[in-house]
Design an enzyme around this catalytic site. Sequence first.
Site, PDB file in Angstrom:
ATOM      1  N   SER A 111       0.818  -1.203   0.000  1.00  0.00           N
ATOM      2  CA  SER A 111       0.000   0.000   0.000  1.00  0.00           C
ATOM      3  C   SER A 111       0.858   1.262   0.000  1.00  0.00           C
ATOM      4  CB  SER A 111      -0.890   0.008   1.253  1.00  0.00           C
ATOM      5  OG  SER A 111      -1.523   1.263   1.425  1.00  0.00           O
ATOM      6  N   TYR A 134      -2.491   6.023  -4.975  1.00  0.00           N
ATOM      7  CA  TYR A 134      -3.635   6.896  -5.214  1.00  0.00           C
ATOM      8  C   TYR A 134      -3.170   8.069  -6.072  1.00  0.00           C
ATOM      9  CZ  TYR A 134      -5.024   4.638  -0.799  1.00  0.00           C
ATOM     10  OH  TYR A 134      -5.302   3.735   0.184  1.00  0.00           O
ATOM     11  N   THR A 160      -5.661   2.895  -7.303  1.00  0.00           N
ATOM     12  CA  THR A 160      -6.980   2.966  -6.677  1.00  0.00           C
ATOM     13  C   THR A 160      -7.719   4.217  -7.127  1.00  0.00           C
ATOM     14  OG1 THR A 160      -6.206   1.734  -4.753  1.00  0.00           O
ATOM     15  CG2 THR A 160      -8.204   3.033  -4.486  1.00  0.00           C
ATOM     16  N   LYS A 260      -8.042  -0.275  -9.746  1.00  0.00           N
ATOM     17  CA  LYS A 260      -8.783  -0.862  -8.629  1.00  0.00           C
ATOM     18  C   LYS A 260      -9.900   0.076  -8.177  1.00  0.00           C
ATOM     19  CE  LYS A 260      -7.997  -2.662  -3.922  1.00  0.00           C
ATOM     20  NZ  LYS A 260      -8.944  -1.799  -3.178  1.00  0.00           N
ATOM     21  N   HIS A 284     -13.984  -1.298  -2.317  1.00  0.00           N
ATOM     22  CA  HIS A 284     -13.059  -0.933  -1.248  1.00  0.00           C
ATOM     23  C   HIS A 284     -13.390  -1.673   0.048  1.00  0.00           C
ATOM     24  CE1 HIS A 284      -9.751   2.111  -0.995  1.00  0.00           C
ATOM     25  NE2 HIS A 284      -9.828   1.796   0.292  1.00  0.00           N
TER      26      HIS A 284
END
Length: 392
Positions: A111, A134, A160, A260, A284
Amino acid sequence: MPTMNLVPVSTDDYRRIAERKLPRFLFDYVDGGAFGETTLAKNMADFSKIVPEQRVMRDVSEIETATTLAGEESAMPLALAPVGMGGMLARRAEVLAKRAADAAGVPFTLSTVSICSLDEVAAVSDKPFWFQLYMLRDRGIVTEILDRAWGVGVRTLVFTVDLAVVGERYRDVRNGIAGGASVWGKLRAGPLSYLSHPTWVVDVGLKGKPHTFGNLASYVPAATDPTQYREWVGSQFDASVTWKDIEWLRGIWKGKLIIKGILSAEDATAAVTAGADAVIVSNHGGRQLDGVASSISVLPEVARRVGDKTEVLMDGGVRSGLDVFRARALGANGVLIGRSWAFAVAARGEAGVAGLLNAYRNEFKSAMALCGVTRVSDIAGDCVTTSDAAQC
């Protein structure tokens, strides 16, 4: 009748242990969802509406669970999903999970807001891992992070797109993570909670430092704990992002690009047009917009619309190898699991993740054999029946 529970095997087993071992606010952070957690519940419940079709008298003496995900060999159609603040669940948890994933032969995804940095995770082995990012307001930071990821061997980017704003996660609000707690509340959530979990305090609180987001340390030098980093990340989420920004991203990222956060066939088509090599059907984990459809119920339509053009993955509600089989039958090339490995690493560290992945593979292999198929490519829609309620 209760069992002795000497050996955890299922996701629920590891969840129960994690609940005992973690301070309440951390367990709720992993376990919870948005608003009333309706979608969180649907993600799991809708899997139970997908009924495997048992087939007998087939030669299933040799079962092959291996497949490819994002062009890489994988021992089964499963990858570890990105888990934010994972390193708060166990000492350097992302490193532990990467080791377990390597041993099991499945991809690991780091992440953006991991405790361990790209460099620390890359040092585990030469086996490539995936990285999740992100779209931040500062595109210069995005470019720099991508350069660092490429430099340590990342070739698959999981981007994401369902975080234009952060969902209202009431457990985090109630536990004071989002602020607003009284002095007594802060005492209960902090020192008193820690005192009731001394093993966590020693193993993670003291020995697991630094407790900062390793990939963002150079951008928030004044921050000293995850809460301050969390506030910075929240301020950096860009609500103006469109598919044009994904086209820009596609232009600067040389590796595989997985989008995603897809929850409609329309958005899946847009992702393919923007240059995605794969999409992940995902809400999510029920942590964003409560009340939306479960991931598994949306999967078949997305697979029908873009499955011949791109790879289709899914996450949300996957709790067993049987669920992996179900998702594969409904059109997924593979699945990602997040909460499962988070519970496992919190419960038993690296051994927990290794044990969980072994259970997933055994369950998946058993489902294949009892449904009469011997290769992942043979798992198709006729391997299951579905109810209208699941929209499958």
